[in-house]
Design a protein around this motif. Structure first.
Motif, mmCIF file in Angstrom:
data_model
loop_
_atom_site.group_PDB
_atom_site.id
_atom_site.type_symbol
_atom_site.label_atom_id
_atom_site.label_comp_id
_atom_site.label_asym_id
_atom_site.label_seq_id
_atom_site.Cartn_x
_atom_site.Cartn_y
_atom_site.Cartn_z
ATOM 1 N N THR A 112 -73.286 -29.795 -26.915
ATOM 2 C CA THR A 112 -74.027 -29.846 -28.170
ATOM 3 C C THR A 112 -74.326 -31.270 -28.617
ATOM 4 O O THR A 112 -75.457 -31.566 -29.035
ATOM 5 N N LYS B 127 -80.363 -36.178 -27.889
ATOM 6 C CA LYS B 127 -81.690 -36.192 -27.298
ATOM 7 C C LYS B 127 -82.759 -35.737 -28.279
ATOM 8 O O LYS B 127 -83.917 -36.060 -28.123
ATOM 9 N N ARG C 277 -77.100 -32.766 -26.467
ATOM 10 C CA ARG C 277 -78.390 -32.161 -26.784
ATOM 11 C C ARG C 277 -78.889 -32.645 -28.132
ATOM 12 O O ARG C 277 -80.092 -32.880 -28.329
#
Length: 96
Positions: free
Chosen positions: A89, A95, A92
């Motif tokens: 998590t 990003k 991600r």
């Protein structure tokens, strides 16, 4: 034709540790934490380690290092650790 440029490390250090830069780091850290909390698995939000509906991920305050400022986004409890391990998590959320 070659041009020589001399960089002043002390000036870069001063800039990287300045108030506006640290404020921007904190803002970005809060954004990453908010994205991570939004991405968190709904099943883990009811887990035993989830404290009083609080955030799974939180941004640490910006701090000055020797040559630059830094901010961290961390897991705040066991449920967040499990969620991050299973779903990556934080990566991600970083990003975007």
């Amino acid at each position: 034709m070659a041009i020589k440029v001399k960089l002043h490390r002390d000036a870069f250090d001063t800039l990287r540790n300045s108030g506006p830069v640290l404020a921007e780091l904190e803002r970005q850290g809060q954004q990453v934490a908010a994205r991570a909390n939004a991405m968190a698995s709904p099943t883990l939000k009811g887990a035993k380690g989830f404290r009083d509906g609080g955030p799974l991920y939180m941004a640490k305050p910006a701090e000055v290092q020797s040559h630059r400022g830094r901010v961290g986004v961390i897991t705040s409890n066991a449920a967040a650790m499990i969620d991050n391990r299973k779903h990556q998590t934080l990566l991600r959320a970083l990003k975007g």
